[in-house]
Design an enzyme around this catalytic site. Structure first.
Site, PDB file in Angstrom:
ATOM      1  N   LYS A  43      -6.517 -17.489  73.436  1.00 12.61           N
ATOM      2  CA  LYS A  43      -7.811 -16.847  73.485  1.00 12.61           C
ATOM      3  C   LYS A  43      -8.241 -15.805  72.522  1.00 12.61           C
ATOM      4  CE  LYS A  43      -8.816 -14.675  77.347  1.00 12.61           C
ATOM      5  NZ  LYS A  43      -9.303 -14.149  78.496  1.00 12.61           N
TER       6      LYS A  43
ATOM      7  N   ARG B 126     -11.657 -15.088  67.449  1.00  8.55           N
ATOM      8  CA  ARG B 126     -11.717 -14.620  66.248  1.00  8.55           C
ATOM      9  C   ARG B 126     -12.275 -15.903  65.294  1.00  8.55           C
ATOM     10  NH1 ARG B 126      -8.573 -11.265  68.912  1.00  8.55           N
ATOM     11  NH2 ARG B 126      -7.856  -9.145  68.253  1.00  8.55           N
TER      12      ARG B 126
ATOM     13  N   GLY C 280     -13.514  -8.639  77.651  1.00  5.85           N
ATOM     14  CA  GLY C 280     -13.449  -7.400  77.004  1.00  5.85           C
ATOM     15  C   GLY C 280     -13.293  -7.632  75.641  1.00  5.85           C
TER      16      GLY C 280
ATOM     17  N   ASP D 164      -0.698  -8.779  78.739  1.00  5.16           N
ATOM     18  CA  ASP D 164      -1.317  -9.415  79.537  1.00  5.16           C
ATOM     19  C   ASP D 164      -0.303 -10.181  80.736  1.00  5.16           C
ATOM     20  OD1 ASP D 164      -3.952  -8.806  78.852  1.00  5.16           O
ATOM     21  OD2 ASP D 164      -3.636 -10.291  77.200  1.00  5.16           O
TER      22      ASP D 164
ATOM     23  N   LYS E  96      -8.021  -2.995  82.485  1.00  7.00           N
ATOM     24  CA  LYS E  96      -8.230  -4.507  82.235  1.00  7.00           C
ATOM     25  C   LYS E  96      -9.259  -5.039  82.839  1.00  7.00           C
ATOM     26  CE  LYS E  96      -5.128  -5.552  78.942  1.00  7.00           C
ATOM     27  NZ  LYS E  96      -5.475  -5.922  77.482  1.00  7.00           N
TER      28      LYS E  96
ATOM     29  N   ARG F 176      -5.421  -3.348  86.631  1.00  8.83           N
ATOM     30  CA  ARG F 176      -4.343  -4.264  86.809  1.00  8.83           C
ATOM     31  C   ARG F 176      -3.088  -3.914  87.565  1.00  8.83           C
ATOM     32  NH1 ARG F 176      -4.404  -8.510  81.946  1.00  8.83           N
ATOM     33  NH2 ARG F 176      -6.294  -9.398  83.053  1.00  8.83           N
TER      34      ARG F 176
ATOM     35  N   ARG G 279      -5.842 -13.363  85.414  1.00  7.85           N
ATOM     36  CA  ARG G 279      -4.343 -13.366  85.286  1.00  7.85           C
ATOM     37  C   ARG G 279      -3.806 -13.018  86.992  1.00  7.85           C
ATOM     38  NH1 ARG G 279      -3.794 -14.437  80.328  1.00  7.85           N
ATOM     39  NH2 ARG G 279      -5.408 -13.450  78.896  1.00  7.85           N
TER      40      ARG G 279
END
Length: 446
Positions: A28, A33, A101, A326, A353, A357, A399
């Site tokens: 991701k 990018r 984010g 993550d 997050k 989280r 997640r």
């Protein structure tokens, strides 16, 4: 997914082991990018393996609104005809970044260097996340930002007419803030300098070089110093997106927990600033092998072989957090099945997050009969048998949802998540893939 509609799922022990080979969705971070840098480059950038989750599709839509030509040719195959550095145009509509984010913060950097006005928003989860960590340093370019109270979205920005280069030391480890500053620096004359006391993922630096920017990285007494020379001519370059190591963590975890399993995850990115989970799992006694190691597009890649393992509790140092930030929810699930106690230190970043989280991970464990405590920014998990049987509130966090579903594959009783719809932001087809490995319907609607 239609906002306001929930998609519950339940996972339970499969009839047999998980076996097979699979490819996880594209990374991701690199996918975001690739689209953004392609929009800033001169020429046409060919992208293969792009993650087509909702987060990345929002970035593609934003680049179109900013004047780039973004075309999907087939599954994972995209082309971006860029505008050149400083060439983005004022969007005629609001930029909706959905749940991402990463996209929102990096886009702040892009917009800060362009003399245009733009408004950005996101879903209910993203609108709760703090943006001051990027808007404060970016304001030194000459850009102006307006946000809701607490620095939250929706956000309006008027980019600098004559952007100034930045000289900024990160107060906390954050690849997103670092990247936003470097992206803003592309449009400014002179050298932008960012110092990070702890190393964070360096996909931005790698990809800037790939597109022809002049980037230097030096280790100093103050920390890792990154310099980028402003106003380069970025030239279109092909990008092959590796498999996302954060997504690979879930089938790897499932294989480690379900007896007799052996799973091969192909083509996963192995950037050393992203592999803290693999280091930790090996310390826990996990059977992990790397096959077919190679380099693609400036990033190390390989196939990860994960087999069922008896895990033991470990102490995870705070310095490892940036390389696995993550993966802590799924690590906490693995720790629940391990022998002994696991202490994960220095998790302050988890509080900002998609959800808090850290608190939500502890709630996931507690709901399924696992003993755990939070001490400051540390999470302590007491391992052993996992009763399961709980209903997990996901707080629109993909997640958390996937971590809970992995838990249900090995717990005594099934585990249910209140909403799995947001899994598509990063891992489309997650449940179907695990069911294929299991040879049955281990994950299904309750």
């Amino acid at each position: 997914m239609t906002q306001g509609t929930q998609t519950p799922l339940r996972s339970s022990r499969p009839a047999g082991p998980l076996t097979g080979r699979l490819a996880v969705p594209g990374d991701k971070s690199i996918s975001h990018r690739a689209l953004m840098f392609g929009a800033l480059a001169v020429g046409e950038t060919a992208i293969t393996g792009l993650l087509e989750g909702e987060d990345v599709l929002r970035t593609a839509a934003a680049m179109r609104l900013l004047g780039a030509e973004v075309t999907r040719l087939g599954p994972g195959e995209w082309r971006v005809a860029g505008r050149g550095v400083g060439g983005l145009t004022e969007p005629v509509d609001v930029l909706d970044m959905g749940n991402s984010g990463t996209a929102a913060r990096l886009l702040c950097g892009l917009l800060a260097g362009h003399p245009i006005f733009a408004v950005m928003t996101g879903d209910a989860s993203l609108r709760k996340r703090p943006m001051l960590r990027v808007t404060v340093p970016l304001a030194a370019t000459g850009a102006e930002f307006w946000t809701r109270e607490g620095g939250r979205l929706p956000l309006a920005v008027r980019g600098a007419v004559d952007p100034m280069p930045l000289d900024y030391t990160l107060p906390v480890a954050s690849a997103q803030v670092k990247s936003a500053c470097l992206l803003a620096g592309l449009c400014a004359p002179g050298v932008t300098r960012v110092v990070e006391r702890e190393h964070t993922r360096d996909h931005t630096e790698n990809m800037l070089r790939h597109f022809g920017a002049e980037v230097s990285v030096t280790d100093t007494d103050a920390g890792r110093e990154i310099r980028v020379v402003g106003q380069p001519e970025l030239v279109a370059a092909p990008v092959r997106v590796p498999g996302d190591p954060s997504s690979a963590a879930f089938p790897i975890a499932a294989a480690l927990l379900v007896p007799g399993s052996r799973v091969v995850v192909e083509g996963v990115g192995l950037n050393p600033l992203r592999t803290g989970l693999l280091t930790t799992l090996r310390e826990m006694g996990a059977s992990l092998e790397i096959e077919n190691a190679r380099v693609e597009g400036g990033e190390p890649v390989g196939d990860i072989v994960a087999s069922f393992s008896a895990l033991r509790g470990v102490d995870v140092p705070p310095g490892r957090a940036p390389s696995m930030i993550d993966e802590y929810p799924v690590l906490a699930v693995l720790a629940a099945f391990a022998t002994g106690t696991t202490r994960m230190r220095g998790l302050a970043e988890l509080r900002v997050k998609e959800s808090d989280r850290l608190a939500a991970t502890a709630a996931l464990l507690t709901a399924n009969g696992v003993r755990c405590t939070i001490e400051g920014d540390d999470l302590i998990v007491e391992g052993g048998a996992v009763p399961g049987g709980g209903l997990v509130e996901t707080h629109m966090d993909h997640r958390l949802a996937m971590s809970a579903l992995v838990m249900g594959l090995a717990s005594a009783a099934p585990v249910t998540v209140d909403d799995a719809g947001f899994i598509d932001t990063s891992f489309p087809g997650f449940a179907a893939l695990l069911n294929r490995l299991a040879g049955g319907e281990a994950i299904s609607p309750p």
